[in-house]
Scaffold this motif. Structure first.
Motif, PDB file in Angstrom:
ATOM      1  N   ASP A 134       0.829  -1.211   0.000  1.00 57.05           N
ATOM      2  CA  ASP A 134       0.000   0.000   0.000  1.00 57.05           C
ATOM      3  C   ASP A 134       0.863   1.261   0.000  1.00 57.05           C
ATOM      4  OD1 ASP A 134      -2.255  -1.578   0.009  1.00 57.05           O
ATOM      5  OD2 ASP A 134      -2.687  -1.280   2.144  1.00 57.05           O
ATOM      6  N   GLU A 171       2.508   1.658  -3.461  1.00 53.82           N
ATOM      7  CA  GLU A 171       1.529   2.102  -4.447  1.00 53.82           C
ATOM      8  C   GLU A 171       1.163   3.570  -4.261  1.00 53.82           C
ATOM      9  OE1 GLU A 171      -1.821  -0.549  -4.329  1.00 53.82           O
ATOM     10  OE2 GLU A 171      -0.711  -2.162  -5.302  1.00 53.82           O
ATOM     11  N   SER A 172       1.041   4.007  -3.016  1.00 57.21           N
ATOM     12  CA  SER A 172       0.695   5.412  -2.758  1.00 57.21           C
ATOM     13  C   SER A 172       1.831   6.355  -3.140  1.00 57.21           C
ATOM     14  CB  SER A 172       0.298   5.621  -1.293  1.00 57.21           C
ATOM     15  OG  SER A 172       1.426   5.465  -0.459  1.00 57.21           O
ATOM     16  N   ASN A 173       3.055   5.828  -3.245  1.00 55.94           N
ATOM     17  CA  ASN A 173       4.201   6.627  -3.675  1.00 55.94           C
ATOM     18  C   ASN A 173       4.518   6.417  -5.149  1.00 55.94           C
ATOM     19  OD1 ASN A 173       4.915   7.970  -1.219  1.00 55.94           O
ATOM     20  ND2 ASN A 173       5.581   5.996  -0.423  1.00 55.94           N
ATOM     21  N   GLY A 174       3.604   5.800  -5.885  1.00 58.08           N
ATOM     22  CA  GLY A 174       3.756   5.623  -7.315  1.00 58.08           C
ATOM     23  C   GLY A 174       4.805   4.601  -7.720  1.00 58.08           C
ATOM     24  N   MET A 175       5.088   3.669  -6.865  1.00 58.27           N
ATOM     25  CA  MET A 175       6.114   2.660  -7.193  1.00 58.27           C
ATOM     26  C   MET A 175       5.481   1.375  -7.636  1.00 58.27           C
ATOM     27  SD  MET A 175       8.697   3.322  -4.097  1.00 58.27           S
ATOM     28  CE  MET A 175      10.038   4.426  -4.400  1.00 58.27           C
TER      29      MET A 175
END
Length: 73
Positions: free
Chosen positions: A66, A69-73
């Motif tokens: 999570d 994903e929230s950091n665009g990785m």
């Protein structure tokens, strides 16, 4: 983690059983393994009303995913 179990009567500690396991299902802890799964059993009037397994390693991996994903990785 939190969950709610509806009961007919009062639940005491005698009604709750927690079995800790390794990822392979072993219940004995040794120096080279960690017990990371908890199986929680709750009885009400001698009837099993809840039998749930919580995998703490999976919860940790989900949290890391999570964040990534929230950091665009």
């Amino acid at each position: 983690m939190q969950f709610i179990v509806e009961t007919e009567g009062e639940i005491t500690s005698e009604n709750v059983e927690i079995i800790w396991m390794t990822i392979g299902g072993n219940t004995e802890q040794t120096a080279d393994n960690d017990r990371i799964i908890a199986e929680i059993k709750i009885c009400d009037n001698d009837e099993l009303i809840c039998d749930i397994k919580i995998n703490f390693a999976k919860k940790a991996f989900d949290a890391i995913e999570d964040v990534l994903e929230s950091n665009g990785m």
